[in-house]
Design a protein around this motif. Structure first.
Motif, PDB file in Angstrom:
ATOM      1  N   GLU A  34     -25.184  33.456  -6.123  1.00 25.98           N
ATOM      2  CA  GLU A  34     -23.757  33.745  -6.767  1.00 25.98           C
ATOM      3  C   GLU A  34     -22.956  32.898  -5.863  1.00 25.98           C
ATOM      4  N   LEU A  80     -32.446  32.539  -3.635  1.00 24.05           N
ATOM      5  CA  LEU A  80     -32.278  33.328  -4.778  1.00 24.05           C
ATOM      6  C   LEU A  80     -31.596  34.710  -4.503  1.00 24.05           C
ATOM      7  N   SER A  81     -31.231  35.133  -3.223  1.00 18.82           N
ATOM      8  CA  SER A  81     -30.661  36.404  -2.920  1.00 18.82           C
ATOM      9  C   SER A  81     -29.207  36.086  -2.889  1.00 18.82           C
ATOM     10  N   GLY A  82     -28.599  34.741  -2.865  1.00 20.25           N
ATOM     11  CA  GLY A  82     -27.316  34.401  -2.861  1.00 20.25           C
ATOM     12  C   GLY A  82     -27.122  33.351  -3.882  1.00 20.25           C
ATOM     13  N   ASP A 109     -40.487  29.352   1.554  1.00 17.72           N
ATOM     14  CA  ASP A 109     -40.384  30.707   1.207  1.00 17.72           C
ATOM     15  C   ASP A 109     -39.157  31.320   1.624  1.00 17.72           C
ATOM     16  N   GLN A 110     -38.920  31.234   3.197  1.00 15.58           N
ATOM     17  CA  GLN A 110     -37.968  31.762   3.617  1.00 15.58           C
ATOM     18  C   GLN A 110     -36.360  31.157   2.813  1.00 15.58           C
ATOM     19  N   ARG A 128     -36.319  29.663   0.049  1.00 16.39           N
ATOM     20  CA  ARG A 128     -36.345  30.099  -1.414  1.00 16.39           C
ATOM     21  C   ARG A 128     -35.878  31.402  -1.593  1.00 16.39           C
ATOM     22  N   GLU A 129     -36.157  32.426  -0.824  1.00 19.98           N
ATOM     23  CA  GLU A 129     -35.552  33.938  -0.819  1.00 19.98           C
ATOM     24  C   GLU A 129     -34.324  34.009  -0.482  1.00 19.98           C
ATOM     25  N   ARG A 130     -33.778  33.007   0.514  1.00 23.79           N
ATOM     26  CA  ARG A 130     -32.370  33.220   0.794  1.00 23.79           C
ATOM     27  C   ARG A 130     -31.480  32.561  -0.435  1.00 23.79           C
TER      28      ARG A 130
END
Length: 90
Positions: A43, A39-41, A32-33, A35-37
């Motif tokens: 670009e 999706l947040s980055g 999950d961590q 995946r979050e990283r």
């Protein structure tokens, strides 16, 4: 004499049978961590930067990681890390 035993069991059942800890919640949390990283980055997504916190300090640079893989593969083939198959230096 050969004895063959076939077992049908899930990985979770085997871990429980051998008394190993249940690491599924930890794996789920780490995924999950990650995946979050990701999706947040998205670009400027860089897999090496993403995985850096999860690697031991001596493998945090890409060169050290590549050298570690090369040494492991070379050792598996019965060669030293800096030698090619023909015996010459890189």
């Amino acid at each position: 004499m050969k004895i063959k035993i076939d077992l049908e069991a899930t990985p979770q059942e085997l871990r429980t049978f051998f008394g190993l800890p249940d690491v599924e919640p930890l794996q789920r949390e780490l995924m999950d961590q990650i995946r979050e990283r990701m999706l947040s980055g998205m670009e400027g997504f860089d897999p090496a930067t993403l995985m850096k916190p999860f690697l031991p300090p001596h493998l945090q640079s890409m060169e050290a990681l590549q050298k570690s893989f090369w040494d492991a593969f070379s050792a598996g083939m019965g060669q030293q890390g800096g030698k090619k198959a023909g015996g010459g230096e890189e």
